[in-house]
Write a protein that holds these residues in place. Structure first.
Motif: not given
Length: 1022
Positions: A708-711, A741-745
């Protein structure tokens, strides 16, 4: 089956493709040198992809490589999940049985999802990481086999591939970095229209520098002439070559068909379509052979001999004669396994299938389904259920198709082919109303997805305990629940969200609070995954629905999910209470996994509430229980959360071995995201311990291994932090952008938003942009720092106070300074200081605020230095030593000057070791202004300065660890003595040196050059 059949030879000469074959051979050489290779071979239908692959496979085999080929299988319009990998792995196992068994040892149950020959696939856990676990284990299997043998894995006809096959191929292409392995995948480029499912994969792979894409062009006229000459075994007439080349447009397969047609006297006039040309070959066969060809065309890309016989209903002699005619005409060919037939080229099969009438097609599918139902052994066991579902569906028989499709959905789920499961469940929902009521009434749920409530009797008004699932029919809503979860697990979140919304609308008409609550939890997860919000509103609705209901698994799950959500976003008393209720409810209803998750959440919240020992003990117990009970998914989470809790209270050295153990555990069980979080946390711990090069390596791992993106964002954030501390503002900015970019807003969590703000503030302050630094801080100040956010709040407030202090003399910083300092002071008063690390941060931040007002003194900084001398954080200790040195020099006096010099030398040693350029520059500037030297000139020293001071050998060892910032407990661990003995040694050392504190003792040790610079940097022993 047939014996050898004489056929007209396909062109016996391999024409052209020199550059492409050279490229493949070069890749093979690199693979043989343990540099894994990934290649895509594309080209239009008939251009010669298969022939090129065959030539390359022959070359690879001559070079002692093991070649394993698997093709995507098409049955009607359906592909079998993982079909090419299953076939290729079976071939690999047959070629290297011992090596395969050793590589798969211990993971046979999981790998059986790809290769059923390994045994029964384990029940396992179904979750969003299930597919990723399978993919990681497959990659490890291939790497292990390819450690000693060069392996060429060929996957043909990706244009027919199922989603699971495409996802696994993409994973291998992204992650394979070891072994003598070459993976080659082929596809038909002319089939890849704008909405073709393969198109996004090709675009993704094009962005990977490690993937080489080869596009096979059509033949030139010269190459066409050579091909025709090979087919005719004679030099062709130039006019004939011109005509065939113009007609075929250089397509190798059409050149062959036209050349053969010309040789046999068939018309090759330009008025005939190429499709008609292909059918001419079929129509020239005897009627029985034509009938068999039509049967094979509708049966799939390959069809077993015994199945053909059952469908054709011919005598064995007539069937063999028909097959012999089709093989002799070069239309059909025997499969590699020798147990069935396939069309020599898919273009011919498609032409024959397209020529079938609608009624004829459904009749053939019915015949296939009836034959397979009568004798399931006609096809391999791993394909039986899927093929039966496809045949019945295309036979347009809802009564037969619905149960078959549901059975196929269960198989897809067991194989972690969740996208295929979703497609089958959508098919079942499509068939639901068309199927007779008696058929629907006979359907039973196979299992319950996650904690979805068992089915209730229609309009019974009962509870789950009132009914027997064995006698209660499956409901349409149950299908929707399974489909929603399949979509979430398979990454088809938009489709899953639509299904969830439809289910909730149905539940408005027939209220069912437990099911509605369950669907609202699914909706919360999907909204978060799709970046549509934080999911709290949906969770709130779910909590409202279960409030006041008797305890149930759904109720426990709702509370556990809500508690975990709060832990990450709004930690505090309410989250703690929710976690306690979740544990209580889960125990009451026997929901063991939910209980363990809730206990882990409760432990983390207890640590953050200021009771670390109780919370850590709870989390250690959960880790032990999950490992003992084989709950690997929960154990993976414990391996992330427990070390993180240790780090939050400053016990990084204790966290490091646990993190390394957890990373190996997660890798062993394919828990990719948990492993990535582990790498990120390890990077943070190593940073705190002054092992920055190792920290950087760990952060890079975090950015690579996460599913996934967050880690991956967490890894980028660690790299940004390191770059900032080393003075590389440009790199810090790039990594900060990657993390954002990985965490998003859409879903700002304190554990992400506060560190992001800290880095943004640090970059702006480093550039001298104090207004931008304040802008990065203000959203956090506006939101406040509720209980449980201190771990991330203290570093942010410290960075802000430091920036204000550094900018104190800048004119641009004056506007708004008083207000920002007041707000910082107010925020500092809200954060807890219940453990030594938080207390040290609080003292440091208050000292920086005094420095920002020009009111700091040596007395301000001395307790800060003392606080950090008791912690295992050499970089932080060096920074506050630098601050104390500056305060001492500002106050003047020879004693203060001498002590300042020693403090600066200690700080300089740490900065040099870590590569912390901003700190090194600040120390050097201060020393230069004070005319202090950071390196004493060499002088004749006593043979043993420690002995001259009366220190014993053991006291010398202890002093070295004191100078490195170790606590008494850590000294005891490293020297294998008790903490009490270590304390006695420290007291004796202070007495012999005539100093009052550990910091002064370290300064004396440095002045006498008793130890190397590396020791002061806090390097681990050995």
């Amino acid at each position: 089956m047939l014996g050898p059949v004489e056929t007209r030879s396909v062109s016996p000469v391999f024409v052209g493709r020199t550059d492409e074959l050279d490229t493949l051979n070069e890749a093979l050489a690199r693979a043989a040198a343990a540099e894994p290779q990934a290649l895509l071979l594309g080209g239009e239908a008939g251009v010669g992809k298969t022939r090129l692959v065959e030539e390359f496979a022959a070359v690879a085999a001559r070079r002692a490589a093991v070649v394993a080929v698997g093709g995507c299988v098409e049955i009607g319009a359906d592909g079998l999940p993982f079909a090419p990998f299953s076939t290729a792995l079976r071939a690999l196992r047959d070629a290297l049985p011992e090596e395969f068994a050793a590589a798969a040892a211990g993971q046979e149950e999981e790998l059986a999802r790809l290769l059923p020959d390994l045994g029964e696939a384990g029940a396992g856990r179904h979750d969003e990481q299930g597919t990723a676990r399978l993919f990681e284990l497959t990659a490890r299997l291939l790497e292990r086999i390819a450690a000693e043998h060069t392996v060429v894995l060929v996957l043909e006809d990706l244009h027919w591939s199922d989603a699971s096959t495409r996802h696994l191929l993409a994973y291998l292409f992204r992650t394979l970095r070891a072994g003598r392995l070459l993976v080659l995948a082929t596809y038909r480029s002319d089939d890849i229209h704008r909405r073709h499912p393969l198109r996004p994969l090709l675009a993704e792979l094009d962005r990977l520098r490690t993937v080489l894409r080869i596009e096979l062009a059509r033949f030139t006229r010269e190459e066409a002439c050579r091909q025709i000459a090979g087919i005719l075994a004679a030099e062709p007439d130039p006019a004939q070559v011109d005509e065939i080349y113009e007609r075929s447009d250089g397509n190798a397969f059409f050149i062959e068909e036209l050349a053969v047609a010309a040789a046999e006297g068939n018309c090759t006039g330009l008025t005939d379509s190429l499709r008609d040309l292909l059918l001419v070959r079929v129509e020239a066969l005897p009627e029985t052979a034509q009938r068999v060809a039509r049967i094979v065309a509708e049966g799939g890309s390959t069809v077993e001999y015994r199945l053909i016989a059952a469908v054709a209903r011919l005598t064995e002699d007539d069937l063999i004669e028909a097959l012999r005619a089709a093989v002799g005409a070069n239309l059909l060919t025997v499969t590699r396994a020798g147990d069935g037939y396939r069309f020599r080229h898919s273009l011919v099969r498609e032409a024959v299938a397209d020529d079938l009438l609608p009624g004829e097609r459904s009749r053939l599918n019915r015949r296939y389904a009836e034959a397979l139902e009568a004798d399931p052994a006609l096809v391999p066991a791993d394909a039986r259920v899927m093929r039966l579902a496809s045949y019945w569906y295309h036979a347009h028989d809802a009564a037969k198709a619905l149960p078959a499709v549901l059975a196929a959905a269960v198989v897809a789920r067991r194989r972690h082919a969740y996208t295929e499961q979703l497609g089958l469940l959508e098919r079942a929902m499509e068939l639901w109303d068309s199927a007779p009521q008696e058929v629907r009434a006979a359907l039973r749920p196979v299992d319950y997805t996650e904690v979805y409530p068992p089915p209730l009797p229609e309009r019974s008004g009962g509870t789950p305990s009132d009914c027997d699932p064995a006698t209660t029919p499956l409901r349409y809503l149950d299908l929707m629940a399974e489909a929603a979860v399949a979509g979430r697990f398979g990454g088809e979140r938009e489709r899953a969200l639509k299904i969830t919304k439809r289910a909730l609308r149905l539940l408005e008409e027939e209220p069912d609070p437990l099911r509605a609550a369950w669907f609202w939890v699914q909706r919360s997860r999907l909204v978060q995954a799709l970046a549509r919000g934080d999911g709290w509103q949906e969770l709130g609705t779910a909590q409202d629905l279960v409030r006041g209901l008797p305890p149930s698994e759904v109720h426990a799950e709702v509370l556990a999910v809500a508690a975990n959500w709060s832990m990450q976003r709004r930690p505090g008393p309410e989250a703690l209470a929710a976690a306690e209720r979740a544990v209580e409810y889960a125990r009451m209803v026997g929901a063991r996994e939910t209980e363990l998750h809730a206990r882990l959440t409760l432990g983390g919240l207890t640590v953050e509430s200021g009771d670390p020992e109780t919370g850590l003990a709870q989390m250690h117990q959960v880790l032990r229980e999950t490992r003992a009970e084989g709950m690997h998914h929960v154990a993976g989470r414990a391996y992330v959360n427990l070390p993180s809790a240790l780090q939050s209270v400053g016990r990084d050295r204790e966290a490091v071995p646990l993190l390394r153990e957890g990373i190996e555990f997660c890798r062993g069980y394919g828990l990719l995201d948990s492993g990535a979080w582990g790498w990120s946390n390890l990077s943070e711990a190593l940073y705190s311990l002054g092992r920055w090069d190792e920290a950087a390596e760990a952060a890079v791992h975090a950015t690579r291994v996460g599913h996934s993106a967050k880690p991956r964002g967490a890894g980028a954030l660690r790299l940004a932090h390191l770059a900032l501390a080393r003075g590389d503002l440009a790199e810090a900015g790039r990594q900060l952008a990657a993390a954002r970019a990985c965490y998003g807003t859409h879903d700002p969590m304190p554990q992400q938003s506060l560190p992001l703000a800290r880095i943004a503030l640090g970059i702006a302050a480093g550039d001298g942009r104090i207004a931008d630094a304040r802008a990065a801080l203000l959203p956090a100040l506006d939101a406040g720092f509720p209980p449980g956010t201190h771990r991330y709040g203290w570093p942010l407030l410290l960075a802000a106070a430091t920036a204000e202090a550094d900018a104190r003399t800048l004119p641009a910083a004056r506007p708004g300074r008083a207000e920002i300092l007041d707000r910082l002071s107010a925020a500092v008063r809200t954060l807890t200081t219940a453990v030594p690390l938080w207390h040290a941060h609080g003292q440091w931040t208050r000292a920086e605020l005094l420095r920002a007002q020009g009111r700091d003194t040596a007395d301000t900084w001395s307790p800060v230095v003392t606080a950090f001398e008791c912690l295992d954080r050499p970089y932080d200790l060096a920074r506050v030593r630098h601050r104390l040195a500056g305060a001492l020099l500002a106050e003047g006096g020879d004693d203060g000057r001498e002590r300042a010099g020693e403090l600066l030398r200690l700080a300089a040693a740490v900065a040099a070791h870590l590569g912390a350029r901003p700190l090194a520059d600040a120390v050097a500037r201060l020393a230069q202004r004070a005319r202090l030297t950071l390196h004493r000139p060499s002088r004749q020293a006593p043979a043993d300065p420690a002995a001259a001071l009366g220190l014993t050998s053991r006291e010398r060892d202890v002093l070295g660890l004191v100078a490195a910032g170790r606590t008494n407990r850590q000294i005891a661990e490293e020297l294998f003595i008790s903490p009490k003995t270590a304390s006695v040694h420290v007291s004796n050392i202070l007495s012999k040196l005539g100093v009052s504190g550990r910091g002064e003792a370290a300064a004396v040790a440095h002045r006498l050059e008793l130890f190397t610079a590396g020791t002061f940097a806090g390097e681990p022993p050995g």
